[in-house]
Write a protein that holds these residues in place. Structure first.
Motif, PDB file in Angstrom:
ATOM      1  N   ALA B  65       0.835  -1.210   0.000  1.00 53.00           N
ATOM      2  CA  ALA B  65       0.000   0.000   0.000  1.00 53.00           C
ATOM      3  C   ALA B  65       0.868   1.259   0.000  1.00 53.00           C
ATOM      4  O   ALA B  65       0.576   2.239  -0.694  1.00 53.00           O
ATOM      5  N   THR B  66       1.967   1.225   0.755  1.00 53.69           N
ATOM      6  CA  THR B  66       2.871   2.377   0.773  1.00 53.69           C
ATOM      7  C   THR B  66       3.402   2.660  -0.630  1.00 53.69           C
ATOM      8  O   THR B  66       3.435   3.802  -1.078  1.00 53.69           O
ATOM      9  N   ILE B  67       3.794   1.587  -1.334  1.00 53.28           N
ATOM     10  CA  ILE B  67       4.357   1.786  -2.677  1.00 53.28           C
ATOM     11  C   ILE B  67       3.288   2.314  -3.637  1.00 53.28           C
ATOM     12  O   ILE B  67       3.524   3.245  -4.406  1.00 53.28           O
ATOM     13  N   LEU B  68       2.093   1.765  -3.561  1.00 47.70           N
ATOM     14  CA  LEU B  68       1.068   2.172  -4.531  1.00 47.70           C
ATOM     15  C   LEU B  68       0.469   3.534  -4.213  1.00 47.70           C
ATOM     16  O   LEU B  68       0.190   4.332  -5.112  1.00 47.70           O
ATOM     17  N   TYR B  69       0.261   3.801  -2.919  1.00 47.62           N
ATOM     18  CA  TYR B  69      -0.484   5.016  -2.565  1.00 47.62           C
ATOM     19  C   TYR B  69       0.367   6.081  -1.868  1.00 47.62           C
ATOM     20  O   TYR B  69      -0.110   7.172  -1.597  1.00 47.62           O
ATOM     21  N   GLY B  70       1.630   5.744  -1.552  1.00 46.68           N
ATOM     22  CA  GLY B  70       2.497   6.719  -0.910  1.00 46.68           C
ATOM     23  C   GLY B  70       2.160   6.889   0.565  1.00 46.68           C
ATOM     24  O   GLY B  70       1.316   6.184   1.105  1.00 46.68           O
ATOM     25  N   ARG B  71       2.875   7.801   1.213  1.00 48.93           N
ATOM     26  CA  ARG B  71       2.600   8.118   2.611  1.00 48.93           C
ATOM     27  C   ARG B  71       2.374   9.612   2.720  1.00 48.93           C
ATOM     28  O   ARG B  71       3.341  10.384   2.720  1.00 48.93           O
ATOM     29  N   PRO B  72       1.132  10.021   2.792  1.00 43.80           N
ATOM     30  CA  PRO B  72       0.832  11.453   2.851  1.00 43.80           C
ATOM     31  C   PRO B  72       1.600  12.127   4.000  1.00 43.80           C
ATOM     32  O   PRO B  72       1.774  11.518   5.055  1.00 43.80           O
ATOM     33  N   GLY B  73       2.056  13.324   3.740  1.00 43.18           N
ATOM     34  CA  GLY B  73       2.801  14.050   4.768  1.00 43.18           C
ATOM     35  C   GLY B  73       4.285  13.729   4.753  1.00 43.18           C
ATOM     36  O   GLY B  73       5.062  14.339   5.468  1.00 43.18           O
ATOM     37  N   THR B  74       4.689  12.726   3.957  1.00 43.53           N
ATOM     38  CA  THR B  74       6.115  12.436   3.796  1.00 43.53           C
ATOM     39  C   THR B  74       6.468  12.588   2.315  1.00 43.53           C
ATOM     40  O   THR B  74       5.592  12.824   1.480  1.00 43.53           O
ATOM     41  N   ALA B  75       7.746  12.393   2.002  1.00 41.54           N
ATOM     42  CA  ALA B  75       8.174  12.529   0.605  1.00 41.54           C
ATOM     43  C   ALA B  75       7.902  11.279  -0.216  1.00 41.54           C
ATOM     44  O   ALA B  75       8.234  11.226  -1.392  1.00 41.54           O
ATOM     45  N   MET B  76       7.319  10.244   0.399  1.00 44.96           N
ATOM     46  CA  MET B  76       7.056   8.993  -0.344  1.00 44.96           C
ATOM     47  C   MET B  76       5.806   9.139  -1.203  1.00 44.96           C
ATOM     48  O   MET B  76       4.701   9.247  -0.689  1.00 44.96           O
ATOM     49  N   PRO B  77       6.004   9.174  -2.551  1.00 50.98           N
ATOM     50  CA  PRO B  77       4.846   9.333  -3.438  1.00 50.98           C
ATOM     51  C   PRO B  77       4.182   7.984  -3.705  1.00 50.98           C
ATOM     52  O   PRO B  77       4.787   6.936  -3.490  1.00 50.98           O
ATOM     53  N   GLY B  78       2.966   7.999  -4.171  1.00 49.08           N
ATOM     54  CA  GLY B  78       2.289   6.777  -4.605  1.00 49.08           C
ATOM     55  C   GLY B  78       2.635   6.497  -6.060  1.00 49.08           C
ATOM     56  O   GLY B  78       2.620   7.400  -6.893  1.00 49.08           O
TER      57      GLY B  78
END
Lengths: 387, 104
Positions: B65-78
């Motif tokens: 889920a982190t890879i597909l949708y990212g982590r809002p509020g961090t630099a990790m995009p979906g």
């Protein structure tokens, strides 16, 4: 005279490092991201002339030059700091200075090379002659909390300005006494991701990832503190995903304005470099990564994050319009102008190729194969503030 | 999923097959493009380390889920516009075991 020449020739042929006398103003290097090599290049012949290995993990590696423009200092991701002699085409010295580094800078007087580190977060200063450690400034923004350091740039007065990603601050460290740096702190905002110094060395700008806007510090009047410019440029709209962080460096100022990548928008933002008010924006093909002005300031070349990283667009600074859209190759990572900007070199990582463009006609002037090229660095950087 | 040997498991789910060519492309993408934040060695950079030590104990579903949708509020995009669910699953299981090097 003849015997001396023959002697010289002999030494040369004997494979020693002796080379005919020449300057370094048209030399540079290309980082080979995956293989731990750098390729040394000549911007007059538009060809590589040597390749050096053994530099470790060079992903996200960058280089600065000694003030005589003979030596390059290369900062590797693995914390390696390597000093390369461009004339003798060899490594002079290499130290492992941290676990995880992201770049560096060299002081106004050329005596101090500073590396910026993610882990452990902070900066480290080295003697540029010997690479001996002089001092460290840990980025401990609160007791026990260390930050990744981004956007390190040299500023006049043997100072270095940088930003703290987690700490949300701009720090300026004065290395007048290289072993006892004195650091001042200024608020920046949420998650500064990179920084730049204007070409005159007066303003430090830290781009923010966690909020719309850019933090600005007037280094001529630091007592006035930092402030925010281009606030709310996102106009409350949802951000597009940022698949690669944009990069900032001092070439963003051209024609009296600063040209800056928006974060999460496919736009280049334009701010008046006197008032720092937004004067416009240019729609571009993707998330901008590098927004680079040509040395004369007439053009801005922009490359993009994946999936638009096969494109490069050129903005004319007079009209503020995109005048060219080019496809240099797969995964364009970096661009570098020749010292006076008649040509620009572009690295296409996934084509294993560097392509050279004429900035007037946009025709290709040449190119050559390089193993997964990323950063391209020419010695003209040696004489610039903020590098 | 882990420890099953990925290939037979995927063969049971035809929709999740990741072909050899795609695997090469995925390996390259993770090393190079994810590497721009996580480091080419995946030991961390602006993004956290993606090493087996860091990930092997974490739930697969949430990493996907982190890879597909990212982590809002961090630099990790979906990455859902570029990666399918089976791509993400393939990446996670290989990250947890020690990600393959690019063949050069």
């Amino acid at each position: 005279m003849l015997t001396r020449l023959v002697g010289l020739l002999f030494v040369f042929l004997a494979g020693c490092a002796q080379v005919p006398l020449r300057g370094t103003g048209d030399l540079g290097l290309i980082i080979e991201r995956a293989s731990g090599h750098v390729t040394l290049v000549n911007t007059s012949s538009r060809q590589p002339y040597a390749r050096i290995g053994g530099l470790g993990d060079l992903s996200h590696a960058s280089a600065v030059f000694s003030r005589d423009a003979r030596y390059a200092f290369i900062f590797g991701r693995d914390g390696g700091l390597t000093k390369v002699d461009l004339l003798e085409a060899r490594i002079v010295k290499r130290v492992m200075q941290s676990g995880n580094a992201i770049g560096g800078s060299i002081s106004q007087d050329g005596r101090i090379v500073v590396a910026q580190n993610y882990t452990p977060g902070g900066i480290k200063a080295f003697d540029s002659e010997t690479l001996e450690l002089l001092a460290e400034v840990p980025a401990e923004y609160a007791p026990g909390s260390f930050s990744k350091v981004v956007g390190l740039a040299d500023v006049p007065g043997n100072q270095f300005a940088y930003a703290l990603f987690e700490g949300g601050e701009i720090w300026v460290s004065d290395f007048t006494d290289p072993k006892r740096p004195v650091t001042k702190r200024y608020p920046a905002g949420l998650q500064p991701y990179d920084g730049l110094v204007t070409p005159d060395g007066r303003h430090y700008l830290a781009g923010l990832f966690g909020e719309d806007g850019i933090a600005l510090l007037d280094l001529w009047q630091p007592e006035k503190g930092s402030r925010k410019i281009l606030e709310k440029y996102g106009r409350g709209e949802e951000k597009l995903p940022v698949f690669k962080m944009p990069h900032l460096r001092g070439w963003s100022v051209a024609a009296g304005r600063a040209w800056l990548p928006a974060v999460g928008r496919h736009e280049v933002l334009i701010a008046d470099a006197a008032t720092w008010k937004e004067t416009g924006r240019v729609a571009v093909k993707g998330q901008p990564v590098f927004v680079m002005a040509s040395p004369d300031g007439r053009q801005i070349w922009v490359n993009f994050a994946i999936p638009d990283n096969g494109w490069v667009q050129v903005i004319d600074t007079l009209t503020g319009k995109v005048v060219q859209t080019l496809q240099p190759g797969k995964a364009v990572l970096h661009m570098e102008f020749t010292p006076r900007g008649e040509a620009v070199w572009v690295s296409a990582r996934d084509d294993n190729r560097v392509v050279i463009y004429d900035t007037k006609t946009f025709q290709t002037l040449g190119g050559f194969d390089v193993d997964a090229p990323s950063g391209i660095f020419f010695t003209s950087r040696a004489a610039r503030i903020g590098f | 999923m882990r420890g099953l040997g990925l290939l037979p498991a995927l063969l049971m789910l035809p929709a999740l097959v990741v072909h050899a060519d795609d695997q090469t492309a995925l390996i390259r993408m993770v090393r190079q493009d994810c590497g721009s934040c996580h480091g080419m060695t995946l030991k961390g950079g602006l993004g956290t380390p993606l090493t087996p030590q860091a990930l092997s104990e974490k739930p697969v579903e949430s990493l996907i889920a982190t890879i597909l949708y990212g982590r809002p509020g961090t630099a990790m995009p979906g990455w859902k516009s570029m990666l399918s669910a089976s791509d993400a699953q393939w990446i996670v299981s290989h990250l947890q075991e020690g990600f393959p090097e690019e063949r050069r």
